[in-house]
Design a protein around this motif. Structure first.
Motif, mmCIF file in Angstrom:
data_model
loop_
_atom_site.group_PDB
_atom_site.id
_atom_site.type_symbol
_atom_site.label_atom_id
_atom_site.label_comp_id
_atom_site.label_asym_id
_atom_site.label_seq_id
_atom_site.Cartn_x
_atom_site.Cartn_y
_atom_site.Cartn_z
ATOM 1 N N LEU B 45 0.829 -1.192 0.000
ATOM 2 C CA LEU B 45 0.000 0.000 0.000
ATOM 3 C C LEU B 45 0.868 1.248 0.000
ATOM 4 O O LEU B 45 1.709 1.430 0.879
ATOM 5 C CB LEU B 45 -0.913 -0.009 1.227
ATOM 6 C CG LEU B 45 -1.892 1.137 1.382
ATOM 7 C CD1 LEU B 45 -2.877 1.173 0.220
ATOM 8 C CD2 LEU B 45 -2.639 1.005 2.701
ATOM 9 N N ILE B 46 0.635 2.122 -0.991
ATOM 10 C CA ILE B 46 1.407 3.358 -1.094
ATOM 11 C C ILE B 46 0.671 4.481 -0.359
ATOM 12 O O ILE B 46 1.209 5.110 0.551
ATOM 13 C CB ILE B 46 1.614 3.751 -2.569
ATOM 14 C CG1 ILE B 46 2.263 2.613 -3.355
ATOM 15 C CG2 ILE B 46 2.477 5.009 -2.667
ATOM 16 C CD1 ILE B 46 2.319 2.862 -4.851
ATOM 17 N N TYR B 47 -0.544 4.744 -0.780
ATOM 18 C CA TYR B 47 -1.399 5.758 -0.164
ATOM 19 C C TYR B 47 -2.840 5.301 -0.292
ATOM 20 O O TYR B 47 -3.185 4.543 -1.191
ATOM 21 C CB TYR B 47 -1.279 7.100 -0.906
ATOM 22 C CG TYR B 47 -0.237 8.050 -0.396
ATOM 23 C CD1 TYR B 47 1.021 8.103 -0.990
ATOM 24 C CD2 TYR B 47 -0.506 8.922 0.658
ATOM 25 C CE1 TYR B 47 1.987 8.985 -0.534
ATOM 26 C CE2 TYR B 47 0.450 9.820 1.119
ATOM 27 C CZ TYR B 47 1.693 9.833 0.514
ATOM 28 O OH TYR B 47 2.644 10.712 0.962
ATOM 29 N N PHE B 48 -3.677 5.808 0.595
ATOM 30 C CA PHE B 48 -5.101 5.665 0.391
ATOM 31 C C PHE B 48 -5.815 6.955 0.772
ATOM 32 O O PHE B 48 -5.262 7.802 1.485
ATOM 33 C CB PHE B 48 -5.664 4.445 1.133
ATOM 34 C CG PHE B 48 -5.588 4.527 2.625
ATOM 35 C CD1 PHE B 48 -4.430 4.179 3.294
ATOM 36 C CD2 PHE B 48 -6.697 4.905 3.370
ATOM 37 C CE1 PHE B 48 -4.359 4.229 4.674
ATOM 38 C CE2 PHE B 48 -6.637 4.949 4.746
ATOM 39 C CZ PHE B 48 -5.467 4.608 5.403
ATOM 40 N N MET B 54 -8.724 14.020 1.449
ATOM 41 C CA MET B 54 -8.185 13.319 2.609
ATOM 42 C C MET B 54 -7.302 12.185 2.122
ATOM 43 O O MET B 54 -7.679 11.448 1.203
ATOM 44 C CB MET B 54 -9.319 12.764 3.472
ATOM 45 C CG MET B 54 -10.370 13.775 3.850
ATOM 46 S SD MET B 54 -9.692 15.156 4.773
ATOM 47 C CE MET B 54 -9.481 14.426 6.374
ATOM 48 N N LYS B 55 -6.155 12.037 2.753
ATOM 49 C CA LYS B 55 -5.236 10.985 2.346
ATOM 50 C C LYS B 55 -4.448 10.522 3.566
ATOM 51 O O LYS B 55 -4.261 11.260 4.524
ATOM 52 C CB LYS B 55 -4.281 11.497 1.268
ATOM 53 C CG LYS B 55 -3.420 12.650 1.745
ATOM 54 C CD LYS B 55 -2.613 13.234 0.609
ATOM 55 C CE LYS B 55 -1.781 14.416 1.121
ATOM 56 N NZ LYS B 55 -1.080 15.118 0.041
ATOM 57 N N GLU B 56 -4.001 9.275 3.459
ATOM 58 C CA GLU B 56 -3.138 8.738 4.501
ATOM 59 C C GLU B 56 -2.029 7.933 3.850
ATOM 60 O O GLU B 56 -2.259 7.269 2.833
ATOM 61 C CB GLU B 56 -3.915 7.843 5.468
ATOM 62 C CG GLU B 56 -4.720 8.600 6.485
ATOM 63 C CD GLU B 56 -5.156 7.721 7.651
ATOM 64 O OE1 GLU B 56 -6.217 8.015 8.215
ATOM 65 O OE2 GLU B 56 -4.441 6.758 7.983
ATOM 66 N N LYS B 57 -0.869 7.966 4.460
ATOM 67 C CA LYS B 57 0.240 7.183 3.952
ATOM 68 C C LYS B 57 0.017 5.708 4.234
ATOM 69 O O LYS B 57 -0.526 5.334 5.266
ATOM 70 C CB LYS B 57 1.542 7.629 4.619
ATOM 71 C CG LYS B 57 1.951 9.043 4.267
ATOM 72 C CD LYS B 57 3.230 9.422 4.977
ATOM 73 C CE LYS B 57 3.624 10.845 4.633
ATOM 74 N NZ LYS B 57 4.865 11.265 5.333
ATOM 75 N N GLY B 58 0.466 4.907 3.301
ATOM 76 C CA GLY B 58 0.468 3.467 3.508
ATOM 77 C C GLY B 58 1.830 3.023 4.002
ATOM 78 O O GLY B 58 2.483 3.721 4.776
ATOM 79 N N ASP B 59 2.278 1.885 3.529
ATOM 80 C CA ASP B 59 3.535 1.324 4.004
ATOM 81 C C ASP B 59 4.761 1.846 3.272
ATOM 82 O O ASP B 59 5.863 1.846 3.816
ATOM 83 C CB ASP B 59 3.488 -0.205 3.873
ATOM 84 C CG ASP B 59 2.420 -0.811 4.754
ATOM 85 O OD1 ASP B 59 1.756 -1.767 4.319
ATOM 86 O OD2 ASP B 59 2.243 -0.313 5.883
ATOM 87 N N ILE B 60 4.597 2.290 2.030
ATOM 88 C CA ILE B 60 5.761 2.705 1.227
ATOM 89 C C ILE B 60 5.483 4.036 0.519
ATOM 90 O O ILE B 60 5.543 4.132 -0.701
ATOM 91 C CB ILE B 60 6.154 1.620 0.201
ATOM 92 C CG1 ILE B 60 4.949 1.183 -0.644
ATOM 93 C CG2 ILE B 60 6.763 0.414 0.905
ATOM 94 C CD1 ILE B 60 5.348 0.435 -1.885
#
Lengths: 113, 117
Positions: B45-48, B54-60
């Motif tokens: 997951l990069i972003y969602f 609205m956005k949140e960072k994923g794992d990379i």
């Protein structure tokens, strides 16, 4: 953080044999669990999902999966594999309290004639 | 059927170029996601985005940014492409988080295969 482990990178089975693909997850709350399949050159297709209730869920193409909370597992099974089942299979975990969803590294299934 | 459309199926870019990957969904879904898929690593997951703007960072998330100005469109931006960003990029969407038969099920686009030279 959520995480998903698929211990088997590659599995080979003979056509007509049974199949079990393993999936273990790590998550503090009640998880939502999914299996997706990706055939060569194709997009991801949902096979089945577990939200709550009966721990044995049925999916498309004759697949089923069983949620075992005590083992943090959601293994995918099929009693008799067909050559067309050759694909990559991904386990995924989400949750009602969260917006994100995490996938495992995938298991590639090869079916021998 | 829900459709998630990724504008480019194949792209070839040069190191240092700015790259835009576009994703559009047609079912009024609140949540949208960008993953990258690499052999042996699965989908990461990069972003969602759980709503417009609205956005949140994923794992990379390193090396990537995203934009969601309209509900149906979620863009992934590589500010300065590098060779280690050569990958398959998958966009997905789903309805608002909650119980129900459709909730929490991701619908994926066909993917965008990016090669950075």
């Amino acid at each position: 953080a959520q995480s998903v482990t698929q211990p088997d990178i590659h599995i080979t089975v003979s056509e007509g044999a049974s199949l079990e693909l393993r999936c273990n997850y790590s998550y503090g709350a009640t998880p939502y669990l999914f299996w997706y399949v990706q055939s060569p050159g194709q997009g991801l297709q949902l096979l089945l999902k577990y939200f709550s209730g009966d721990t044995l869920v049925q999916g498309i193409k004759g697949f089923e999966a069983e949620f075992k909370r005590s083992q943090s597992s959601f293994n995918l099974r099929k009693p008799s594999v067909h050559w067309s089942d050759a694909a990559e299979y991904f386990c995924a975990v989400g949750a009602q309290e969260r917006s994100d969803m995490r996938f495992g590294a995938g298991t590639r299934l090869t079916v021998k004639p | 059927d829900v459709k998630v459309t990724q504008s480019s199926r194949y792209l070839v870019k040069r190191t240092g170029e700015k790259v835009f990957l576009e994703c559009v969904q047609d079912m009024d879904h609140e949540n949208m996601f960008w993953y990258r898929q690499d052999p042996g690593l699965g989908l990461r997951l990069i972003y969602f985005s759980y709503d417009v703007k609205m956005k949140e960072k994923g794992d990379i998330p390193e090396g990537y940014s995203v934009s969601r100005e309209k509900k149906e469109r979620f863009s992934l931006i590589l500010e300065s492409a590098s060779t280690n960003q050569t990958s398959m990029y998958l966009c997905a969407s789903r309805p608002y988080l909650g119980q129900g038969s459709g909730a929490n099920v991701l619908t994926f686009g066909a993917g965008s295969r990016l090669t950075v030279l």
